[in-house]
Design an enzyme around this catalytic site. Structure first.
Site, PDB file in Angstrom:
ATOM      1  CE  LYS A  40      78.799  36.247 -10.336  1.00 28.38           C
ATOM      2  NZ  LYS A  40      79.637  37.333  -9.817  1.00 28.38           N
ATOM      3  NE  ARG A 138      80.903  45.077 -12.330  1.00 30.29           N
ATOM      4  CZ  ARG A 138      81.026  43.773 -12.122  1.00 30.29           C
ATOM      5  NH1 ARG A 138      81.317  42.985 -13.104  1.00 30.29           N
ATOM      6  NH2 ARG A 138      80.858  43.264 -10.921  1.00 30.29           N
ATOM      7  CE1 TYR A 261      77.166  24.370 -42.497  1.00 28.83           C
ATOM      8  CE2 TYR A 261      77.483  24.049 -40.139  1.00 28.83           C
ATOM      9  CZ  TYR A 261      76.649  24.137 -41.235  1.00 28.83           C
ATOM     10  OH  TYR A 261      75.302  23.998 -41.069  1.00 28.83           O
ATOM     11  CG  MET A 309      73.072  25.681 -33.659  1.00 33.58           C
ATOM     12  SD  MET A 309      71.556  26.259 -34.427  1.00 33.58           S
ATOM     13  CE  MET A 309      72.119  27.705 -35.286  1.00 33.58           C
TER      14      MET A 309
HETATM   15  C1  LIG Z   1      80.706  36.878  -9.021  1.00 29.46           C
HETATM   16  C2  LIG Z   1      81.088  37.624  -7.862  1.00 29.46           C
HETATM   17  C3  LIG Z   1      81.921  37.054  -6.891  1.00 29.46           C
HETATM   18  C4  LIG Z   1      82.569  35.697  -7.020  1.00 29.46           C
HETATM   19  O1  LIG Z   1      83.760  35.825  -7.732  1.00 29.46           O
HETATM   20  P1  LIG Z   1      84.744  34.576  -7.990  1.00 29.46           P
HETATM   21  O2  LIG Z   1      85.856  35.153  -8.720  1.00 29.46           O
HETATM   22  O3  LIG Z   1      83.937  33.629  -8.820  1.00 29.46           O
HETATM   23  O4  LIG Z   1      85.082  34.017  -6.686  1.00 29.46           O
HETATM   24  C5  LIG Z   1      82.160  37.787  -5.757  1.00 29.46           C
HETATM   25  N1  LIG Z   1      81.633  39.006  -5.591  1.00 29.46           N
HETATM   26  C6  LIG Z   1      80.841  39.600  -6.513  1.00 29.46           C
HETATM   27  C7  LIG Z   1      80.303  40.954  -6.263  1.00 29.46           C
HETATM   28  C8  LIG Z   1      80.547  38.935  -7.689  1.00 29.46           C
HETATM   29  O5  LIG Z   1      79.767  39.507  -8.589  1.00 29.46           O
END
Ligand SMILES: *Cc1c(COP(=O)(O)O)cnc(C)c1O
Length: 628
Positions: A40, A138, A261, A309
């Protein structure tokens, strides 16, 4: 690399480090356990396509993405792996989830029902993974509702519950809570009459802290990218990402003068500082102001003043040798102080976030040990090629050309616009060849029924990797495959009656950027691959250089035709065909799509030459057939 990489900053991804991390992590899997690579957010900024490919080589059985768009992009980039969408999907995304063969996570009944209806209509069976909320609160189905919802989804014939999973809130440091989550999940799984194919709960921390032993799948993210935290201190994980730039300017400063800055840094003594063209817009976090260090010539130099920036300033007073143009490492590499987790700790941030945000403006270079074998443009991350597919492209080109016939003014305008969009936006990484020159000469040969064909190919183009392949195929089908392989620079179709060998197809010379490349021949079923490489090539990546390929091969007299195809977008061509006296009637038939449909034809003694003006574009799938 400083002289060669044109970018202001770039990211290097060390695929050897990634493989090594995975090997270490796989040793921690129990027998029967396999892993899903989480890709992801563009694989935490490492490049989803490349990490997905590397992960599959390491045996990943699944890829995990955050949403439909990420999954779709992987499909379009050619991944055929099973892909799980980890976050809840929207009902409006269902048609594309089905179209791209993605497996959604199911967190509620109403989505499952909508998916079921769509699956039934499409006549497809969709694999889904039920997501249980075991305490993270969640997404996910609450544990007390899970038995009922499971029953209902199980009864939907067009959905296959391929997996059930949950996610830990705090597997790295809260053992009591994690035990509780694991317990709730296990109880549910044990209550089922039959477990689904995949049961999974652990992320990196879960695996390394020995959770989920009853599960058969582990979802690996952060640890595979080499980030070390309290839960994996004992594993020598190597950072996969390195973020680099170069010193753009060096200036003097007097004691008591300030830099940047809000005048947050005041020089304690007379000295020198360097300017690096990277700022918080590049993902180098603002909170690193006056806190972090960067590596120049092997020495850590403090970042002084506020991060701007687009720029940062570093104190070079103690590094007299530093010069403008020197490479600067901002994150990663082998330097302990520059690991993502160490930098994030400087401002109480998260290594996850830092990896995702760093190098937002940077191109990625993929290396295996010391070799860069690939680079990926920034646009890869949000540019979905199917949204601008080949057929659509061709439609636009052909309608623009048709337009030209009606009105040269409008045709010209559209045509220029297309060119600008495609070729001047360097981030698109459009490959094209320039000054393409191909000479083919047929001569007598000792093998009856065949001419000896000498071919010499010259052109200029931007070098993308430090090795490529010249391929000789024994059948059309294999040849087609070579057209799809971006690593193949030149292809030849050998007469089916000839045996594949270096006698029937020889590469005499491959010269790139003035270097004679080393070649290695690989023989396969129905093909010869000539691997061409040279260590010095890696220093020319991204530069426009000359290519020259000379081959000797055999060509059947009885075919009565010889074709030259333009397989890449090309600017300016010159093709010549020389033939022996015995061929008296040679005719060229050109099929050109481009600015001019009819190239210039020049006839000499026993030779025909076809050419265009040097600045003329010729589109792929053009070519010329010489009949004899
Ligand atoms: C991002 C994610 C992971 C991976 O987690 P890490 O801590 O990076 O190993 C695993 N399961 C889900 C559902 C996630 O969203």
């Amino acid at each position: 690399m400083k002289d060669n990489i044109a970018e202001r900053s770039w990211v290097e991804i060390d695929l050897a480090a990634y493989s090594q991390n995975l090997q270490l992590l796989r040793e921690r899997l129990l027998p029967g356990q396999c892993f899903m690579q989480i890709v992801k957010a563009d694989a935490y900024g490492h490049g989803a396509k490349e990490i997905a490919e590397a992960a599959q080589k390491q045996g990943a059985v699944y890829l995990g993405v955050a949403n439909l768009e990420e999954g779709k992009l992987l499909r379009i980039q050619g991944s055929g792996a099973p892909i799980l969408i980890l976050s809840p999907s929207l009902k409006s995304e269902i048609p594309l989830i089905i179209k791209y063969g993605l497996s959604p996570a199911i967190s509620d009944l109403s989505f499952a029902k909508a998916l079921f209806r769509a699956a039934k209509k499409a006549g497809e069976k969709i694999k889904v993974h039920l997501k249980l909320d075991t305490g993270m609160h969640r997404s996910g189905i609450a544990l007390d509702e899970a038995p009922e919802i499971y029953k209902q989804i199980k009864a939907m014939p067009d959905l296959e519950i391929e997996g059930i999973f949950s996610h830990f809130a705090s597997a790295e440091n809260d053992q009591e809570f994690t035990d509780q989550q694991e317990h709730g999940f296990r109880e549910f799984i044990q209550s089922l009459q039959e477990a689904p194919r995949y049961v999974h709960i652990s992320n990196s921390a879960g695996l390394l802290n020995h959770y989920g032993k009853f599960c058969n799948l582990v979802r690996l993210g952060i640890a595979s990218f080499g980030v070390t935290t309290t839960f994996n201190e004992d594993l020598p994980l190597e950072p996969v990402m390195t973020f680099k730039s170069a010193i753009s300017q060096i200036k003097k400063i007097n004691a008591k003068e300030s830099v940047g800055y809000e005048r947050e840094w005041i020089a304690p003594r007379d000295g020198r500082y360097g300017i690096i063209p990277v700022g918080y817009a590049d993902g180098y976090d603002f909170l690193l102001s006056n806190r972090s260090r960067v590596l120049v010539q092997g020495q850590l130099c403090p970042v002084i003043g506020r991060i701007s920036m687009d720029m940062i300033t570093v104190d070079l007073t103690d590094l007299e040798e530093a010069q403008p143009g020197d490479e600067v490492t901002l994150l990663g590499n082998k330097s302990e102080a520059l690991r993502a987790e160490k930098l994030a700790a400087l401002y109480g941030g998260s290594a996850y976030e830092l990896l995702c945000q760093v190098g937002r403006r940077a191109k990625r270079y993929y290396r295996i040990n010391d070799r860069i074998h690939h680079s990926a443009p920034l646009a890869r991350r949000d540019f979905v090629s199917s949204d601008f597919g080949d057929s659509k492209l061709n439609q636009i080109i052909s309608s623009a050309l048709t337009q030209r016939l009606e009105s040269s003014e409008i045709g010209e305008m559209i045509y220029r616009e297309i060119l600008r969009t495609f070729f001047y936006n360097k981030d698109r990484d459009i490959h094209y060849r320039k000054d393409f020159c191909h000479d083919i000469s047929f001569q007598g040969s000792p093998i009856s029924g065949y001419y000896r064909a000498e071919t010499s190919l010259r052109y200029r183009k931007v070098l993308r990797s430090d090795s490529f392949i010249i391929a000789c195929a024994a059948s059309d089908e294999i040849l087609r495959g070579f057209f799809l392989n971006p690593n193949v620079e030149y292809r030849w179709l050998l007469d089916a009656k000839l045996s594949l060998s270096e006698e029937s197809f020889a590469v005499n010379k491959v010269k790139v950027g003035g270097i004679d490349l080393k070649t290695r021949v690989e023989r396969g079923e129905g093909f010869l691959l000539i691997h061409c490489s040279h260590p010095r090539l890696s220093r020319m990546i991204n530069r426009e250089i000359d290519f020259e390929i000379i081959t000797t091969t055999l060509y059947s007299k009885s075919l009565h035709q010889f074709s030259v195809f333009i397989s890449d977008l090309t600017k300016g061509i010159d093709i010549s065909f020389s033939y022996p006296k015995e061929l008296s009637h040679v005719e060229p038939v050109s099929i050109f799509s481009g600015q001019e449909k009819n190239p210039l034809i020049h006839r000499g003694e026993q030779m025909i030459r076809i050419s265009t003006k040097a600045d003329e574009w010729i589109f792929p799938l053009s070519g010329v057939v010489f009949t004899y």
